[in-house]
Design an enzyme around this catalytic site. Structure first.
Site, PDB file in Angstrom:
ATOM      1  N   HIS A   1       0.828  -1.210   0.000  1.00  0.00           N
ATOM      2  CA  HIS A   1       0.000   0.000   0.000  1.00  0.00           C
ATOM      3  C   HIS A   1       0.864   1.262   0.000  1.00  0.00           C
ATOM      4  O   HIS A   1       0.584   2.221  -0.730  1.00  0.00           O
ATOM      5  CB  HIS A   1      -0.927   0.003   1.215  1.00  0.00           C
ATOM      6  CG  HIS A   1      -2.077  -0.940   1.087  1.00  0.00           C
ATOM      7  ND1 HIS A   1      -2.940  -1.218   2.120  1.00  0.00           N
ATOM      8  CD2 HIS A   1      -2.503  -1.681   0.033  1.00  0.00           C
ATOM      9  CE1 HIS A   1      -3.859  -2.077   1.712  1.00  0.00           C
ATOM     10  NE2 HIS A   1      -3.607  -2.381   0.453  1.00  0.00           N
TER      11      HIS A   1
ATOM     12  N   HIS B   1       1.220  -1.426   9.279  1.00  0.00           N
ATOM     13  CA  HIS B   1       2.526  -1.944   8.877  1.00  0.00           C
ATOM     14  C   HIS B   1       3.647  -1.520   9.844  1.00  0.00           C
ATOM     15  O   HIS B   1       3.522  -0.569  10.615  1.00  0.00           O
ATOM     16  CB  HIS B   1       2.887  -1.504   7.449  1.00  0.00           C
ATOM     17  CG  HIS B   1       1.798  -1.749   6.454  1.00  0.00           C
ATOM     18  ND1 HIS B   1       1.404  -3.020   6.084  1.00  0.00           N
ATOM     19  CD2 HIS B   1       1.011  -0.893   5.747  1.00  0.00           C
ATOM     20  CE1 HIS B   1       0.421  -2.930   5.187  1.00  0.00           C
ATOM     21  NE2 HIS B   1       0.156  -1.649   4.969  1.00  0.00           N
TER      22      HIS B   1
END
Length: 292
Positions: A186, A244
């Site tokens: 992403h 993340h």
């Protein structure tokens, strides 16, 4: 006999209301047109500035490097902290589709209106094909890295039990977890889309400066791209704050920046490439003087 004046008065009032509404609609359309013209002119001037584009690169780097520090100062229960939030599902997961659709329309209009040549238009649109190949290739590379660096674990109440299953597919098929180094796809995609859209949209300033046709549809498409670019910046910030691990995000952004450099910063300046944005669209200054 008494109904005649009443009916006439009613018709007159209806006509005045229709005229008033028509005038109001014309005023609103004029205001919308003026705002569209002013907004597109200012956005084109900003995106067309080489200095601001360099600062924009610094901004993206600062977002990825320092943005995670904001996780200590924001509400962890906000809607943007959930993987299932509307923006994450509808926009981030389909970021390339949105970018390709909006930017494809803009490039198509700008190139064709400037040249009236289908071959040149197709050549410039091929940059989006290259971008799609970069996106797909990077995604496969990230999965390969995760496979090569990972191990299979079985979740237990006491912790995780290491298994000797050789690859990710067999591990997941057995109902276990595969844990490896996961580059943030992403962060990669949003960074790449931000850089790509800023580069493509910068052409509009030169397009307007050459006095080429710029009607309301083209200006509207341009502003939609600007709004999408702003949304990608916001969602990139949300991604680096809430999702993340730090190095996974930094590596993803670095790969996205490197992909932009290989294409827009290097290859597209070569004659055997799709060409850089704006290449071949505008007459060169010396050719204009020669014509005069």
């Amino acid at each position: 006999m008494e109904r005649g004046p009443v009916v006439g008065a009613g018709r007159g009032a209806g006509a005045r209301i229709r005229a008033l509404l028509g005038g109001l609609v014309r005023v609103l359309l004029w205001v919308a047109s003026a705002l569209l013209y002013f907004g597109s002119e200012q956005a084109a001037r900003l995106l067309g500035s080489p200095c601001l584009r360099r600062l924009y690169h610094a901004w993206l780097a600062a977002v990825v490097i320092f943005g995670p520090l904001l996780q200590f100062h924001v509400n962890p229960r906000t809607i943007f902290a959930s993987h299932g939030n509307f923006f994450n599902i509808k926009f981030v997961n389909s970021a390339w589709g949105w970018t390709c659709t909006f930017l494809g329309g803009f490039v198509l209009l700008v190139v064709f209106l400037a040249t009236r040549r289908v071959a040149v238009t197709a050549r410039h649109l091929s940059r989006l094909v290259v971008g799609a190949a970069v996106w797909r290739g990077a995604g496969r590379a990230f999965l390969l890295i995760e496979d090569l660096t990972g191990s299979c674990f079985e979740p237990l109440p006491q912790g995780l039990l290491l298994h000797e299953l050789p690859d990710r597919r067999s591990c997941l098929a057995a109902g276990h977890q595969w844990r490896g180094y996961t580059v943030s796809s992403h962060t990669f995609l949003l960074t790449f889309c931000c850089l790509l859209m800023a580069e493509e949209a910068a052409v509009f300033a030169k397009y307007l400066a050459h006095g080429l046709p710029a009607g309301a549809p083209l200006r509207l498409v341009f502003l939609l791209n600007v709004l999408l670019l702003g949304l990608w910046n916001f969602l990139l910030l949300c991604t680096v704050i809430y999702f993340h691990q730090y190095t996974h995000k930094v590596v993803g952004a670095a790969v996205g920046t490197f992909a932009w450099y290989l294409t827009y910063g290097s290859w597209y300046h070569q004659p055997w490439s799709p060409g850089s944005p704006g290449h071949g669209l505008f007459p060169r200054p010396h050719s204009i003087h020669k014509h005069n």
